[in-house]
Design a protein around this motif. Sequence first.
Motif, PDB file in Angstrom:
ATOM      1  N   PRO A 189      47.198  37.444  36.033  1.00  0.00           N
ATOM      2  CA  PRO A 189      47.272  38.431  34.940  1.00  0.00           C
ATOM      3  C   PRO A 189      46.268  39.550  35.154  1.00  0.00           C
ATOM      4  N   ASP A 191      44.972  41.285  32.702  1.00  0.00           N
ATOM      5  CA  ASP A 191      44.020  41.243  31.593  1.00  0.00           C
ATOM      6  C   ASP A 191      42.851  40.314  31.935  1.00  0.00           C
ATOM      7  N   GLU A 194      42.498  37.171  29.657  1.00  0.00           N
ATOM      8  CA  GLU A 194      43.459  36.118  29.951  1.00  0.00           C
ATOM      9  C   GLU A 194      43.041  35.351  31.207  1.00  0.00           C
ATOM     10  N   LYS A 197      40.302  32.953  30.433  1.00  0.00           N
ATOM     11  CA  LYS A 197      40.794  31.728  29.788  1.00  0.00           C
ATOM     12  C   LYS A 197      41.339  30.747  30.828  1.00  0.00           C
TER      13      LYS A 197
END
Length: 211
Positions: A189, A191, A194, A197
Amino acid sequence: MEFEDVVADEVALRALYPAVSELAEIKSMAALDAHARAFIARSPFVCIGTQGAGGRADVSPRGDAPGFVEVLGDGLLAIPDRPGNNRLDSLANILANGAVGLLFMVPGFDETLRVNGRAKLVRDAALLERMAVNGRAPRLAVVVEVEEVFLHCAKAFRRSKLWDPEARQDRGEMPSLSKMILDQTRGAPEDEGEMAKIDAGLEEAYAKSMY
């Protein structure tokens, strides 16, 4: 890529190098002596080299507390199979071709211990219970019948400065393991939150699945 000069036979190979020293030639043993046993008892890390029926080679790391590889006798040792990624490359290779090569390392030691032999996959309950950590026994053990064992000199580790604190590299200069594998497969990803995480999830999985 094509190369003009390829060494294709052992005669040509040995012509490139000086003769092996007498000590290097005779150091190979057929059993684990007191020094080999002591080295294994100190070692928290071993690489297992295997080869499948079709000749495809694989080298896999195994690590745990020092002495996690259990010496069962002068010619026998057992390696617990802790949780991993479940590809089972080494284990499947052993089923197809029992020949294995082991390389034991000890942090701070520039020398290594090499063991070659024949392996089998064992589910002996008593053996596995002795290898339990935090109440969790391994699913199986790789039991190796020793055919050859010898100590290996320090040159590779001294050239690489593997244990030298000043030679340590900054892990932050490369992406996380999760990002690299995602980049190589389905795409990571963009981002950063993200991705953070996902990285945190991997660390959580490490904590829960070490044994």
